[in-house]
Design a protein around this motif. Structure first.
Motif, PDB file in Angstrom:
ATOM      1  N   ALA A   1      36.421 -20.623  10.815  1.00 32.40           N
ATOM      2  CA  ALA A   1      35.883 -20.748   9.449  1.00 32.40           C
ATOM      3  C   ALA A   1      34.370 -20.972   9.463  1.00 32.40           C
ATOM      4  CB  ALA A   1      36.575 -21.898   8.722  1.00 32.40           C
ATOM      5  N   SER A   2      33.862 -21.574  10.531  1.00 39.33           N
ATOM      6  CA  SER A   2      32.451 -21.958  10.581  1.00 39.33           C
ATOM      7  C   SER A   2      31.505 -20.756  10.464  1.00 39.33           C
ATOM      8  CB  SER A   2      32.143 -22.739  11.860  1.00 39.33           C
ATOM      9  OG  SER A   2      32.345 -21.947  13.014  1.00 39.33           O
ATOM     10  N   LYS A   3      31.924 -19.597  10.956  1.00 39.99           N
ATOM     11  CA  LYS A   3      31.057 -18.406  10.857  1.00 39.99           C
ATOM     12  C   LYS A   3      30.880 -17.979   9.402  1.00 39.99           C
ATOM     13  CE  LYS A   3      30.116 -13.789  12.608  1.00 39.99           C
ATOM     14  NZ  LYS A   3      29.520 -13.398  11.329  1.00 39.99           N
ATOM     15  N   ILE A   4      31.932 -18.115   8.626  1.00 41.30           N
ATOM     16  CA  ILE A   4      31.861 -17.741   7.199  1.00 41.30           C
ATOM     17  C   ILE A   4      30.900 -18.660   6.459  1.00 41.30           C
ATOM     18  CG2 ILE A   4      33.221 -17.627   5.059  1.00 41.30           C
ATOM     19  CD1 ILE A   4      35.566 -16.710   6.968  1.00 41.30           C
ATOM     20  N   TYR A   5      30.976 -19.958   6.739  1.00 40.22           N
ATOM     21  CA  TYR A   5      30.054 -20.900   6.098  1.00 40.22           C
ATOM     22  C   TYR A   5      28.618 -20.667   6.578  1.00 40.22           C
ATOM     23  CZ  TYR A   5      34.478 -23.220   5.037  1.00 40.22           C
ATOM     24  OH  TYR A   5      35.756 -23.499   4.614  1.00 40.22           O
TER      25      TYR A   5
ATOM     26  N   VAL B   1      28.812 -26.173  -2.985  1.00 33.59           N
ATOM     27  CA  VAL B   1      27.484 -26.469  -2.415  1.00 33.59           C
ATOM     28  C   VAL B   1      27.587 -26.932  -0.963  1.00 33.59           C
ATOM     29  CG1 VAL B   1      26.482 -27.006  -4.663  1.00 33.59           C
ATOM     30  CG2 VAL B   1      27.481 -28.859  -3.291  1.00 33.59           C
ATOM     31  N   ALA B   2      28.785 -27.341  -0.543  1.00 36.12           N
ATOM     32  CA  ALA B   2      29.047 -27.776   0.831  1.00 36.12           C
ATOM     33  C   ALA B   2      30.561 -27.852   1.001  1.00 36.12           C
ATOM     34  CB  ALA B   2      28.405 -29.127   1.113  1.00 36.12           C
ATOM     35  N   VAL B   3      30.990 -27.963   2.251  1.00 40.97           N
ATOM     36  CA  VAL B   3      32.426 -28.030   2.540  1.00 40.97           C
ATOM     37  C   VAL B   3      32.715 -29.198   3.469  1.00 40.97           C
ATOM     38  CG1 VAL B   3      34.401 -26.852   3.604  1.00 40.97           C
ATOM     39  CG2 VAL B   3      32.746 -25.543   2.271  1.00 40.97           C
TER      40      VAL B   3
ATOM     41  N   GLY C   1      33.607 -28.220  -1.600  1.00 45.51           N
ATOM     42  CA  GLY C   1      34.847 -27.732  -1.023  1.00 45.51           C
ATOM     43  C   GLY C   1      35.464 -28.741  -0.071  1.00 45.51           C
ATOM     44  N   GLU C   2      36.779 -28.705   0.034  1.00 40.21           N
ATOM     45  CA  GLU C   2      37.501 -29.551   1.004  1.00 40.21           C
ATOM     46  C   GLU C   2      38.687 -28.743   1.482  1.00 40.21           C
ATOM     47  OE1 GLU C   2      40.868 -31.459   2.330  1.00 40.21           O
ATOM     48  OE2 GLU C   2      40.791 -31.150   0.141  1.00 40.21           O
ATOM     49  N   VAL C   3      38.784 -28.543   2.795  1.00 43.74           N
ATOM     50  CA  VAL C   3      39.857 -27.722   3.345  1.00 43.74           C
ATOM     51  C   VAL C   3      40.572 -28.469   4.460  1.00 43.74           C
ATOM     52  CG1 VAL C   3      40.499 -25.478   4.263  1.00 43.74           C
ATOM     53  CG2 VAL C   3      38.440 -25.677   2.865  1.00 43.74           C
ATOM     54  N   ALA C   4      41.887 -28.527   4.363  1.00 47.13           N
ATOM     55  CA  ALA C   4      42.738 -29.180   5.364  1.00 47.13           C
ATOM     56  C   ALA C   4      44.167 -28.691   5.146  1.00 47.13           C
ATOM     57  CB  ALA C   4      42.665 -30.700   5.232  1.00 47.13           C
ATOM     58  N   PRO C   5      45.039 -28.860   6.126  1.00 49.97           N
ATOM     59  CA  PRO C   5      46.428 -28.434   5.938  1.00 49.97           C
ATOM     60  C   PRO C   5      47.215 -29.422   5.073  1.00 49.97           C
ATOM     61  CG  PRO C   5      46.163 -29.386   8.115  1.00 49.97           C
ATOM     62  CD  PRO C   5      44.802 -29.344   7.499  1.00 49.97           C
TER      63      PRO C   5
ATOM     64  N   VAL D   1      36.385 -20.549  -0.901  1.00 49.48           N
ATOM     65  CA  VAL D   1      35.529 -21.643  -1.373  1.00 49.48           C
ATOM     66  C   VAL D   1      34.065 -21.202  -1.446  1.00 49.48           C
ATOM     67  CG1 VAL D   1      37.076 -23.534  -0.700  1.00 49.48           C
ATOM     68  CG2 VAL D   1      35.322 -22.767   0.908  1.00 49.48           C
ATOM     69  N   VAL D   2      33.667 -20.284  -0.556  1.00 50.60           N
ATOM     70  CA  VAL D   2      32.317 -19.704  -0.660  1.00 50.60           C
ATOM     71  C   VAL D   2      32.186 -18.945  -1.981  1.00 50.60           C
ATOM     72  CG1 VAL D   2      30.767 -17.933   0.280  1.00 50.60           C
ATOM     73  CG2 VAL D   2      31.843 -19.586   1.821  1.00 50.60           C
ATOM     74  N   ASP D   3      33.208 -18.145  -2.294  1.00 52.70           N
ATOM     75  CA  ASP D   3      33.205 -17.382  -3.558  1.00 52.70           C
ATOM     76  C   ASP D   3      33.263 -18.296  -4.771  1.00 52.70           C
ATOM     77  OD1 ASP D   3      33.142 -15.091  -2.025  1.00 52.70           O
ATOM     78  OD2 ASP D   3      35.290 -14.642  -2.252  1.00 52.70           O
TER      79      ASP D   3
END
Length: 378
Positions: A113-117, A99-101, A31-35, A93-95
């Motif tokens: 977001a860190s709590k979800i990961y 394997v990592a973000v 996963g990769e998340v950014a604005p 992305v968890v769903d």
């Protein structure tokens, strides 16, 4: 006879299919998340580009884990720099079974977001989040490949006091976890150094008109104004300060310290000093080569965070190799022992997931070009 032939043929086909499947490529998502929409989309795209470059290179070279050929896929998502959107995207992305973000960019999105990961047991490596709180929540999943504001704020304050000879400073932040956190760290050190902190005002990360705050600050006659926020607002802030006749230096952190800041601030950029939460690109062990291939691939220069995102992906790949597994739990288990030499240098983590050896770089702008002043090992 025909019946026996049919049985043999079926058994042979099944065996062949099993054999073929055993050697089929396994697709693994990172996963990769950014604005990639909104005011700081150029910085988010910088992260995505850096991460994608690492994925493409790995696939071109070939990656085998536990005897199986792996094809990596970048699951790139846009959080629009919005905390609520960030948590929704994190769950997505968890769903998606990543394997990592690698992400997020902003502290204000990385922290929620860190709590979800953490709940999912998935490694999160931020290439940009600098608020100390991100890694102080007790999660085993949070990592970052940049220095923190507890290092950046003091470095900026020390430079202001000792090199710029600032005595009187006004502070403004954009009310985000990043901007406010950085401004507070700066303020603590500034006061400890004996600087006169005249005021600390708050705006927001969508503001376009700063004239009311700047007019008030002009009356205070500071030597410098520290602005905690991103380049999208720092540029207009510096430009309007100059238009109002303020001679004070404008100080900013990594979120402001981009190549694009000069374009946003116009000729007021020459009055800006800013810090970055890593080694300068030209000083990074692999910086020159990375800059060249990035520009060749994307037709534009690195903004700030691309090399950190690139190394973050490669740290995940390195963890897969050391774990000899693509299982998120096994990847997480080997992360504390990371010792990876990449573009940004050697990456090792402390018990919280922070870099053991952070670097802060200081810049100014000369004729519209970001110019390195010095790098400080923290």
């Amino acid at each position: 006879m025909n019946y026996m032939y049919s049985k043999v043929s079926t058994a042979t086909l099944i065996a062949f299919a099993l054999c073929t499947n055993a050697h089929a490529d396994q697709t693994v998502k990172i996963g990769e998340v950014a604005p990639t929409t909104g005011q700081i989309a150029h910085l988010g795209k910088d992260i995505e580009n850096g991460a994608r470059l690492a994925i493409d290179e790995s696939n071109a070279k070939g990656l085998t884990i536990d005897g199986q050929k792996i094809t990596l896929v970048l699951d790139a998502q846009d959080d629009a720099a919005d905390p609520r959107t960030a948590t929704q995207v994190a769950q997505k992305v968890v769903d998606d079974k990543v394997v990592a973000v690698v992400g997020h960019l902003n502290s204000g999105t990385s922290i929620p977001a860190s709590k979800i990961y953490s709940d999912a047991g998935i490694v999160q490596i931020s290439p940009a989040a600098s608020n100390p709180a991100y890694t102080q929540q007790g999660f085993k999943t949070t990592y970052r490949v940049v220095a923190t504001d507890a290092q950046q704020g003091p470095a900026l304050a020390n430079y202001a006091a000792k090199s710029l000879k600032v005595k009187r400073v006004a502070i403004v932040d954009d009310s985000t976890a990043y901007g406010q956190g950085l401004a507070n760290e700066f303020e603590k050190t500034a006061k400890s150094l004996g600087l006169n902190v005249l005021s600390h005002d708050a705006t927001n990360d969508k503001a376009v008109d700063f004239r009311a705050i700047l007019t008030k600050i002009k009356g205070e006659n500071p030597d410098a104004i520290m602005y905690g926020g991103m380049d999208a607002t720092a540029g207009p802030f510096a430009k309007q300060a100059k238009q109002l006749g303020l001679r004070a230096k404008v100080l900013g952190g990594d979120g402001a310290c981009s190549e694009k800041l000069a374009e946003l601030a116009g000729d007021a950029a020459d009055n800006i000093v800013c810090s970055d939460i890593g080694m300068a690109l030209q000083k990074m062990p692999g910086g020159k080569a990375f800059a060249a291939k990035y520009e060749k691939q994307y037709g534009q220069p690195v903004q700030i965070y691309a090399p950190f995102a690139y190394d973050a992906v490669n740290i995940v790949i390195d963890a897969m190799k050391r774990a000899n597994s693509t299982d998120p739990g096994k990847i997480l288990a080997v992360m504390p022992n990371t010792d990876y030499k990449g573009v940004i240098g050697e990456t090792t983590f402390d018990s919280k997931g922070d870099l053991k050896h952070g670097v802060i770089s200081l810049y100014d702008y000369k004729a519209g070009k970001r110019t390195l002043i010095e790098s400080v090992q923290m």
